[in-house]
Design a protein around this motif. Structure first.
Motif, short mmCIF file in Angstrom:
data_model
loop_
_atom_site.label_atom_id
_atom_site.label_comp_id
_atom_site.label_asym_id
_atom_site.label_seq_id
_atom_site.Cartn_x
_atom_site.Cartn_y
_atom_site.Cartn_z
N MET A 177 1.30 -1.05 -0.41
CA MET A 177 -0.64 0.30 -0.02
C MET A 177 1.40 0.82 0.17
O MET A 177 1.76 1.57 0.86
CB MET A 177 -0.85 -0.18 0.96
N MET A 178 0.58 2.02 -1.27
CA MET A 178 2.00 3.75 -0.51
C MET A 178 0.31 4.23 -1.26
O MET A 178 -1.23 3.96 -2.20
CB MET A 178 2.64 3.26 -1.76
N TYR A 196 14.78 9.30 1.66
CA TYR A 196 13.82 9.05 1.54
C TYR A 196 13.01 7.84 2.28
O TYR A 196 12.06 7.79 3.09
CB TYR A 196 13.26 9.43 -0.12
N ILE A 197 13.34 6.84 1.87
CA ILE A 197 13.20 6.09 1.83
C ILE A 197 13.38 5.24 3.53
O ILE A 197 12.23 5.29 4.09
CB ILE A 197 13.59 4.17 1.39
N ARG A 198 14.28 5.69 3.62
CA ARG A 198 14.82 5.26 5.18
C ARG A 198 13.65 6.98 5.68
O ARG A 198 13.26 6.11 7.52
CB ARG A 198 15.84 6.54 5.49
N GLU A 201 9.63 4.94 6.54
CA GLU A 201 9.65 3.61 6.83
C GLU A 201 9.70 4.48 8.13
O GLU A 201 9.49 2.88 9.30
CB GLU A 201 10.86 2.97 6.84
N LYS A 202 9.69 5.75 8.50
CA LYS A 202 9.74 5.63 10.89
C LYS A 202 8.32 6.49 10.48
O LYS A 202 7.54 7.03 9.35
CB LYS A 202 10.27 6.79 10.71
N THR A 207 0.75 6.29 6.78
CA THR A 207 -1.12 6.21 7.60
C THR A 207 -1.71 6.87 7.27
O THR A 207 -2.73 6.56 7.43
CB THR A 207 -0.96 6.20 8.67
N PHE A 208 -1.56 7.78 6.30
CA PHE A 208 -3.11 8.30 5.25
C PHE A 208 -3.27 9.48 5.61
O PHE A 208 -4.51 9.41 5.98
CB PHE A 208 -3.48 7.18 4.88
N GLY A 209 -2.45 9.79 6.55
CA GLY A 209 -2.74 10.88 7.82
C GLY A 209 -3.43 10.92 9.14
O GLY A 209 -2.75 11.03 9.75
#
Lengths: 247, 250
Positions: A177-178, A196-198, A201-202, A207-209
């Motif tokens: 999911m992205m 950016y990936i690092r 991932e935190k 979580t979509f807001g």
């Protein structure tokens, strides 16, 4: 009045000369401030501003207003306090956006072929307008710092909502999911991608807001107040007309 | 021509207060030259700028670098030398009209500084960001650096120096010492060039082009703030011009 004592020959010529200087000054001020503001902004908030996949709900919302309220506060300190010109913030942001748009189109797209809908700049204009209006109506730099600074931070995400919302729609890709913006980044890998990936991932960035964006905007507004105060005084210093004997 | 008329028609024998032709031609020099530079980058960045060990990199990029070094040092020497050599040794005795004319010429120089700062600090600096996000560097002299650091920055330094020298050698306003913010507005952006040393030294340790906002780049940010010194120059100029025109505008 004799011609030898006067720099101009008539009142009409004086008016004409005065208008000519206005244009020369505005042009120079616009482009020199544009240059300084742009190099400042691209190196303190640039990565969030360059790419849609960096335009997240937490760090972009926090960083962009904090680092971008600087030059508007400084230029307001000169243009309003010396000339009662109520467009210090807007003129800065117009300059920044012009510099950014020219670059994104001619260089990001024209030289390295990133599509413009992946690398368009953030919209800072609503905050700038509010900052100028609050200064104009209050005639108080404290009110502008406190109310304007907070508003500047709070308005940033809603001001960008119509542009960024379609790119924050969830999508499933290869079982993961992205957002559409993440998917754009997936297809246009850059040397900044590992960082950016690092970061995404935190915490709650994927979580979509929910509460993340408003909380970030509120925090950003708080720091923007402090930064406005600081840069108001920087602006006063930069606007000084002092001469020194030697350096 | 009677001085009491409202006519703005200039004396035909006299040089105009603002030389519009110089203003337009000067602006065109920056726009056309940088347009050509951008074309060169577009063509030879991809075809000859990806591998610094390739012979074509030496031909199209290192030679470009050597030529620009020579031209920049020569231009700075000739231009600054000319402005200094032809300085007005009786600057405090000029007529108000001549002073006004010189302020106009000074602002023509400052408009050029506006172009030069725009191309250096905005156009070519952010362009460097997208190049690094696309190409992993294998040399300090990657194509975008040859243009950004070693061409566009020296050009605004030369232009800024010319502005400052013109004001100092020809305008009574600047004879009372060194104008602090004028120095900030020209020396500060100049310091961005030496700061390239820190930048390149740092990049020999870390490939931080993956992050444009890395603290290693904050030296550029700090010296970029100095562009705001133009506010002090504007304020001084407005004061000087107002003094020259005040009684006529009253």
């Amino acid at each position: 009045m004799s011609a030898s004592q006067s720099a101009v020959r008539s009142r009409a010529e004086a008016v004409k000369v005065s208008r000519t200087f206005d244009w020369l000054i505005l042009f120079t001020l616009f482009f020199v401030v544009l240059g300084g503001y742009h190099i400042h902004y691209m190196l303190t908030g640039g990565d969030w501003d360059f790419w849609t996949d960096w335009k997240d709900r937490r760090l972009w919302v926090t960083v962009a207003p904090i680092v971008s309220i600087t030059f508007p506060a400084a230029v307001q300190a000169c243009l309003w306090w010396r000339y009662r010109l109520p467009f210090g913030a807007v003129v800065c942001v117009l300059g920044l956006l012009l510099g950014e748009w020219i670059n994104r189109y001619l260089n990001f797209w024209g030289w390295t072929y990133f599509p413009v809908n992946f690398c368009f700049p953030s919209n800072l204009m609503p905050g700038a307008i509010l900052l100028d209006v609050i200064l104009l109506m209050s005639n108080s730099f404290v009110a502008t710092a406190v109310i304007g600074g907070l508003t500047y931070g709070l308005i940033f995400y809603p001001g960008n909502w119509p542009i960024i919302a379609p790119l924050h729609v969830p999508v499933e890709y290869n079982g993961m999911m992205m957002t559409i913006a993440d998917l754009q980044g997936y297809h246009y890998v850059r040397t900044g991608t590992p960082e950016y990936i690092r970061m995404v991932e935190k915490g709650t960035l994927r979580t979509f807001g929910k509460d993340v964006a408003p909380v970030s905007a509120f925090f950003s507004g708080f720091v923007s107040i402090l930064i406005y105060f600081l840069w108001h005084f920087f602006g006063k210093w930069f606007a000084s007309t002092k001469f020194v004997e030697s350096v | 021509m009677a001085v009491t008329t409202e006519s703005v028609k200039a004396d035909t024998a006299e040089a105009p207060l603002l030389n519009v032709r110089n203003l337009i031609l000067g602006s065109l020099v920056y726009i056309v030259f940088y347009g050509w530079v951008r074309w060169y980058e577009g063509v030879y960045g991809w075809s000859a700028g990806l591998d610094s060990f390739a012979p074509e990199f030496e031909t199209y990029w290192m030679n470009f670098l050597y030529i620009e070094f020579v031209l920049e040092v020569s231009t700075a020497g000739i231009l600054w030398g000319y402005i200094w050599k032809t300085r007005d040794r009786k600057v405090m005795s000029i007529t108000p009209r001549e002073e006004l004319r010189r302020h106009m010429t000074h602002w023509t120089w400052l408009v050029m500084y506006g172009w030069a700062i725009y191309y250096g600090a905005s156009y070519f600096t952010e362009q460097d960001g997208t190049w690094h996000q696309t190409i992993v560097r294998d040399t300090d002299f990657t194509p975008s650096h040859i243009i950004e650091f070693y061409l566009s920055y020296p050009i605004y330094i030369i232009t800024g120096g010319a502005c400052f020298l013109y004001a100092k050698t020809r305008l009574p306003t600047y004879q009372q010492g060194l104008h602090m913010q004028y120095l900030v507005a020209t020396v500060g952006p100049f310091m961005i060039l030496p700061n390239v040393g820190l930048n390149e030294w740092g990049h020999t340790f870390w490939f931080m082009e993956e992050l444009f906002v890395a603290p290693l780049h904050y030296g550029f940010v700090f010296f970029g703030w100095a562009a705001l010194g133009v506010l002090g120059v504007v304020n001084t100029e407005v004061g000087a011009i107002a003094k020259l025109l005040k009684k006529d505008l009253a």
